[in-house]
Enzyme design. Structure first.
Site, mmCIF file in Angstrom:
data_model
loop_
_atom_site.group_PDB
_atom_site.id
_atom_site.type_symbol
_atom_site.label_atom_id
_atom_site.label_comp_id
_atom_site.label_asym_id
_atom_site.label_seq_id
_atom_site.Cartn_x
_atom_site.Cartn_y
_atom_site.Cartn_z
ATOM 1 N N ASP A 82 0.849 -1.192 0.000
ATOM 2 C CA ASP A 82 0.000 0.000 0.000
ATOM 3 C C ASP A 82 0.889 1.248 0.000
ATOM 4 O O ASP A 82 1.793 1.367 0.832
ATOM 5 C CB ASP A 82 -0.867 -0.056 1.278
ATOM 6 N N ASP A 104 3.087 4.878 -5.584
ATOM 7 C CA ASP A 104 2.359 6.130 -5.381
ATOM 8 C C ASP A 104 3.256 7.313 -5.774
ATOM 9 O O ASP A 104 4.011 7.836 -4.956
ATOM 10 C CB ASP A 104 1.923 6.222 -3.913
ATOM 11 N N GLY A 209 -9.029 5.695 1.518
ATOM 12 C CA GLY A 209 -9.691 6.483 2.566
ATOM 13 C C GLY A 209 -11.167 6.160 2.688
ATOM 14 O O GLY A 209 -11.997 7.043 2.897
ATOM 15 N N ILE A 231 -9.611 -0.119 3.214
ATOM 16 C CA ILE A 231 -10.111 0.093 4.582
ATOM 17 C C ILE A 231 -8.989 -0.167 5.585
ATOM 18 O O ILE A 231 -8.438 -1.269 5.640
ATOM 19 C CB ILE A 231 -11.289 -0.873 4.892
ATOM 20 N N ASP A 232 -8.681 0.819 6.358
ATOM 21 C CA ASP A 232 -7.733 0.658 7.462
ATOM 22 C C ASP A 232 -8.348 1.166 8.773
ATOM 23 O O ASP A 232 -8.516 0.419 9.745
ATOM 24 C CB ASP A 232 -6.428 1.405 7.146
HETATM 25 O O1 LIG Z 1 -6.710 4.124 1.905
HETATM 26 C C1 LIG Z 1 -6.371 3.428 2.828
HETATM 27 C C2 LIG Z 1 -5.126 2.637 2.749
HETATM 28 O O2 LIG Z 1 -4.415 2.902 1.583
HETATM 29 C C3 LIG Z 1 -7.185 3.285 4.072
HETATM 30 O O3 LIG Z 1 -7.880 4.455 4.375
HETATM 31 P P1 LIG Z 1 -8.769 4.530 5.722
HETATM 32 O O4 LIG Z 1 -7.800 4.395 6.850
HETATM 33 O O5 LIG Z 1 -9.396 5.874 5.688
HETATM 34 O O6 LIG Z 1 -9.714 3.420 5.677
HETATM 35 O O1 LIG Z 2 -2.806 4.800 3.577
HETATM 36 C C1 LIG Z 2 -2.799 4.811 4.795
HETATM 37 C C2 LIG Z 2 -3.042 3.554 5.511
HETATM 38 O O2 LIG Z 2 -4.111 3.721 6.396
HETATM 39 C C3 LIG Z 2 -1.792 3.082 6.200
HETATM 40 O O3 LIG Z 2 -1.490 3.861 7.300
HETATM 41 P P1 LIG Z 2 -0.046 3.753 7.984
HETATM 42 O O4 LIG Z 2 0.930 4.400 7.040
HETATM 43 O O5 LIG Z 2 -0.197 4.467 9.293
HETATM 44 O O6 LIG Z 2 0.259 2.290 8.156
HETATM 45 ZN ZN LIG Z 3 -4.495 4.866 0.891
HETATM 46 ZN ZN LIG Z 4 -0.941 9.025 -2.158
#
Ligand SMILES: O=C(CO)COP(=O)(O)O
Ligand SMILES: O=C[C@H](O)COP(=O)(O)O
Ligand SMILES: [Zn+2]
Ligand SMILES: [Zn+2]
Length: 284
Positions: A82, A104, A209, A231-232
């Site tokens: 990611d 990215d 996001g 989703i995070d």
């Molecule tokens: O886009 C994300 C990871 O790349 C996750 O976003 P959220 O934390 O807002 O769900």
């Molecule tokens: O894109 C953001 C993700 O929620 C990952 O977050 P992080 O860089 O804190 O692991």
């Molecule tokens: Zn992201």
């Molecule tokens: Zn970005």
């Protein structure tokens, strides 16, 4: 089952009109929760690790945890990097066993982003590792961006068309009003922009996001061509709420399993809910 590429999962999603959830992991319980949810919903799933996650858990731990998890279930699982920000980081992950990577280059000019993405594609494509790129800037909700700036960060549909033509990229993360982290108010998504981007690119679109976006807005975005939903934050919230509840009910608790077990159960539930919203249940 061994790891599959994200492209493999998104091709079917594109044909059948649903989206695959991409859930961020940082530790064993999160990985276990994601695959348990996917297995219960008979859904394909993407487990992704950010550079922060890799720094926290270690690259080998992430790969081995996810490979082990994938081997214990019957549904297809992809392991995706990611927000990879450098060519070197992406190559390291591919060498270690990631089945998919994101490069990215959104902080660079369009030309530089195209060049960086092509450099990654040249290595990844021949070995079947899929690549996601980003165009436009997906900020954080904590960034305090004013409306005029917000529009300037959004993905330009014409740029997206050029980007796809000059890279042949097979999935693209776009900025249409979502942001990483918990939202302060209700996010307003620019669906017209999404429609225009899809019409000019015709490839699977990735929504970052996505925690905190209304289920109906997510469904609408999927109907307009979003095929991967990240989703995070929602997982973090489920984890910490369950852990806090344990300590509220028993401040003397010292057994990590009594904390992490309920946290894992709560994460399974939220991931299952999201999978059903994305419509990938029963699609494995
Ligand atoms: O886009 C994300 C990871 O790349 C996750 O976003 P959220 O934390 O807002 O769900
Ligand atoms: O894109 C953001 C993700 O929620 C990952 O977050 P992080 O860089 O804190 O692991
Ligand atoms: Zn992201
Ligand atoms: Zn970005």
């Amino acid at each position: 089952m061994s790891l599959v590429s994200v492209d493999y999962l998104l091709e079917k999603a594109e044909k059948e009109g649903y989206a695959v959830g991409a859930f961020n992991c940082n530790n064993m319980e999160i990985v276990q929760a994601i695959v348990a949810a996917a297995e219960a919903e008979k859904s394909p799933v993407i487990i992704q690790a950010s550079q922060g996650a890799i720094k926290y858990a270690g690259l080998e731990y992430i790969v081995n945890l996810v490979e082990t998890a994938a081997n214990t279930v019957s549904v297809p699982v992809a392991l995706h990097l990611d927000h990879g920000t450098s060519f070197e980081q992406v190559i390291k992950c591919i060498r270690q066993g990631f089945s998919s990577v994101m490069i990215d280059g959104s902080q660079y000019s369009l030309e530089e982003n195209i060049a960086l993405t092509n450099k990654v594609l040249e290595i990844a494509r021949p070995i079947g590792v899929s690549v996601e790129a980003e165009l436009g800037k997906i900020g954080g909700t904590e960034d305090d961006i004013v409306v005029s700036e917000r529009d300037a960060m959004f993905t330009d549909p014409k740029d997206a068309q050029r980007f796809v033509e000059e890279t042949g990229i097979t999935s693209l993360a776009i900025a249409i009003g979502t942001a990483h982290g918990p939202y302060k108010g209700k996010p307003e998504l620019d669906f017209e922009r999404l429609k225009a981007i899809k019409a000019l690119t015709n490839i699977p679109i990735v929504l970052h996001g996505s925690s905190g976006v209304d289920d109906d807005d997510i469904r609408k975005a999927i109907s307009l061509g979003v095929r991967k939903v990240n989703i995070d934050t929602n997982i973090r919230q489920a984890f910490t709420k369950a852990a806090k509840d344990v300590f509220t009910n028993n401040p003397e608790e010292i057994d990590p399993r009594k904390v992490l077990g309920p946290a894992r159960d709560a994460m399974i539930e939220i991931v299952r809910e999201k999978i059903r919203v994305f419509g990938s249940n029963g699609k494995a």
